[in-house]
Motif scaffolding. Structure first.
Motif, PDB file in Angstrom:
ATOM      1  N   SER A  16     -14.186   6.041  -1.596  1.00  0.00           N
ATOM      2  CA  SER A  16     -13.031   5.145  -1.811  1.00  0.00           C
ATOM      3  C   SER A  16     -11.714   5.906  -1.667  1.00  0.00           C
ATOM      4  O   SER A  16     -10.723   5.367  -1.169  1.00  0.00           O
ATOM      5  N   ILE A  17     -11.719   7.185  -2.118  1.00  0.00           N
ATOM      6  CA  ILE A  17     -10.499   8.008  -1.984  1.00  0.00           C
ATOM      7  C   ILE A  17     -10.216   8.266  -0.513  1.00  0.00           C
ATOM      8  O   ILE A  17      -9.065   8.168  -0.064  1.00  0.00           O
ATOM      9  N   LYS A  22      -9.623   0.841  -3.397  1.00  0.00           N
ATOM     10  CA  LYS A  22      -9.629   0.873  -4.859  1.00  0.00           C
ATOM     11  C   LYS A  22     -10.858   0.136  -5.360  1.00  0.00           C
ATOM     12  O   LYS A  22     -11.054  -1.043  -5.071  1.00  0.00           O
ATOM     13  N   ILE A  24     -13.358  -1.679  -8.053  1.00  0.00           N
ATOM     14  CA  ILE A  24     -13.199  -2.580  -9.203  1.00  0.00           C
ATOM     15  C   ILE A  24     -14.530  -2.644  -9.927  1.00  0.00           C
ATOM     16  O   ILE A  24     -15.563  -2.943  -9.321  1.00  0.00           O
ATOM     17  N   CYS A  60     -11.169   8.085 -13.844  1.00  0.00           N
ATOM     18  CA  CYS A  60     -10.776   7.464 -12.568  1.00  0.00           C
ATOM     19  C   CYS A  60      -9.804   6.303 -12.798  1.00  0.00           C
ATOM     20  O   CYS A  60      -8.904   6.061 -11.982  1.00  0.00           O
ATOM     21  N   LYS A  61      -9.975   5.606 -13.942  1.00  0.00           N
ATOM     22  CA  LYS A  61      -9.073   4.495 -14.274  1.00  0.00           C
ATOM     23  C   LYS A  61      -7.680   5.036 -14.566  1.00  0.00           C
ATOM     24  O   LYS A  61      -6.665   4.480 -14.118  1.00  0.00           O
ATOM     25  N   ASN A  64      -5.824   5.873 -11.628  1.00  0.00           N
ATOM     26  CA  ASN A  64      -5.575   4.687 -10.791  1.00  0.00           C
ATOM     27  C   ASN A  64      -6.464   4.684  -9.530  1.00  0.00           C
ATOM     28  O   ASN A  64      -6.084   4.158  -8.489  1.00  0.00           O
ATOM     29  N   ILE A  65      -7.654   5.278  -9.682  1.00  0.00           N
ATOM     30  CA  ILE A  65      -8.628   5.251  -8.574  1.00  0.00           C
ATOM     31  C   ILE A  65      -9.500   4.011  -8.696  1.00  0.00           C
ATOM     32  O   ILE A  65      -9.882   3.405  -7.703  1.00  0.00           O
ATOM     33  N   ILE A  66      -9.762   3.625  -9.962  1.00  0.00           N
ATOM     34  CA  ILE A  66     -10.633   2.485 -10.246  1.00  0.00           C
ATOM     35  C   ILE A  66      -9.867   1.505 -11.125  1.00  0.00           C
ATOM     36  O   ILE A  66      -9.121   1.903 -12.025  1.00  0.00           O
ATOM     37  N   GLU A  67     -10.132   0.221 -10.885  1.00  0.00           N
ATOM     38  CA  GLU A  67      -9.618  -0.842 -11.763  1.00  0.00           C
ATOM     39  C   GLU A  67     -10.796  -1.381 -12.553  1.00  0.00           C
ATOM     40  O   GLU A  67     -11.832  -1.732 -11.974  1.00  0.00           O
TER      41      GLU A  67
END
Length: 363
Positions: A16-17, A22, A24, A60-61, A64-67
């Protein structure tokens, strides 16, 4: 997540990076899968998720990599708050973990780069192999071209050789033509000589024909004489044959007479032999008759002896019969004697019993 596979999650985060996507995570979906017992989900409760997994999600949240979408009674939120409360206490650990995660992400990137490099190296090796094959093919083509050049050179030399041979043949043909002209001239001179010889031969032939006619007349005269001689010979031959025939007939008659004489002698000999055989047969018959008479006499003697034996046997039979009768008579007498003795015995017993009875009575 349902398998607590952190490595897989890290790869997903890394992907994802790289792609700028992003991720979820919806806590409601996780709770729904657990409650419905989804076949891919091995968790029986959301609390069974690995704490490291939750820490990684929280990290990661925060980056701001994961929501993360929380549920009403969010387990993730509680855990995140606990992690944040313990954040100050665990700064060192957290930093270490962050570094570890970053290092792991870097390792993954490095491994990917290595794989790419390996792939590039493999592609380069393939290209090298292809270039090597192309080089070999070019060398092969060059060799074939060299062979073709050599073949063309050989053809050129062969053509030159043929050209030289043709020139030599032309020279030879010219020489042959001159030789033929010379031979033709010689043939013309020979023809003239042959014509003269032919005329001389014709003259000789005419002379020979005249000689032949003379010889033919002589031959005819000789043949006439020869025929007369042959007729005389035939007549003499016939006379000779007639004489031979008469001689043969005489010889045949002599042979027949000789054969008749031999046959008569043979018959006489056979008659003598037959006489001898008859004499022998007569003697044999006489001998047989004598033997028969002797046999008759012997048979007569045997018959008389048999009669004598028969009479003796009859006498013996009579004697035996008499003996048998005497024996029967003696047996009868013995039986009578036995009966008499039995009666005497009975009388004696009777007398004895009477005496005993008298004595008993007396007593």
């Amino acid at each position: 997540m349902q398998y607590n596979n952190i490595e897989m999650f890290k790869l997903l985060v890394e992907y994802s990076i790289e792609k700028g996507i992003k991720l979820i995570i919806d806590e409601n979906d996780i709770e729904k899968m657990i409650s419905e017992k989804y076949y891919l989900c091995k968790l029986r409760n959301i609390s069974e998720i690995n704490s490291k997994f939750i820490e990684l999600i929280n990290f990661c949240k925060n980056k701001n990599i994961i929501e993360v979408i929380f549920s009403e009674n969010s387990y993730f939120l509680k855990k995140f708050n606990e992690i944040n409360e313990n954040k100050r206490i665990e700064n060192e650990n957290r930093d270490y973990k962050i570094l570890e995660i970053e290092n792991e992400i870097k390792k993954i990137k490095f491994e990917k780069e290595n794989k790419k490099e390996e792939k590039n190296e493999n592609e380069n090796e393939l290209m090298k192999i292809e270039l090597e094959n192309e080089r070999k093919a070019e060398e092969k083509i060059e060799n074939e071209n060299e062979i073709k050049i050599k073949e063309l050179e050989n053809e050129r030399k062969a053509k030159e050789k043929i050209k030289k041979e043709n020139e030599l043949m032309k020279i030879e043909l010219e020489e042959e033509r001159k030789a033929k002209e010379k031979i033709e001239k010689e043939n013309e001179s020979m023809k003239k000589e042959l014509e003269e010889e032919r005329k001389a031969k014709e003259k000789i032939e005419k002379e020979n024909e005249s000689m032949k006619k003379e010889l033919e007349e002589e031959r005819k005269a000789k043949e006439k004489i020869k025929k007369e001689n042959e007729i005389k010979k035939i007549e003499l031959e016939n006379e000779r044959k007639a004489k031979e025939k008469i001689e043969k007939e005489n010889e045949i008659k002599i042979r027949e007479l000789e054969n008749e004489k031999k046959a008569k002698e043979k018959i006489e000999k056979e008659n003598e032999l037959m006489k001898k055989e008859l004499e022998n047969e007569r003697k044999a018959k006489e001998k047989i008759e004598k033997e028969n008479e002797l046999m008759k006499k012997e048979l007569e003697k045997e018959r008389k002896t048999r009669e004598k034996i028969k009479k003796e046997n009859e006498i013996k039979i009579k004697e035996l019969e008499n003996e048998r009768k005497t024996k029967e008579k003696i047996e009868n007498e013995n039986e009578l004697m036995k009966k008499e003795l039995e009666e005497e015995k009975k009388e004696k017993e009777k007398k004895k019993r009477g005496k005993i009875r008298k004595e008993e009575l007396y007593n």
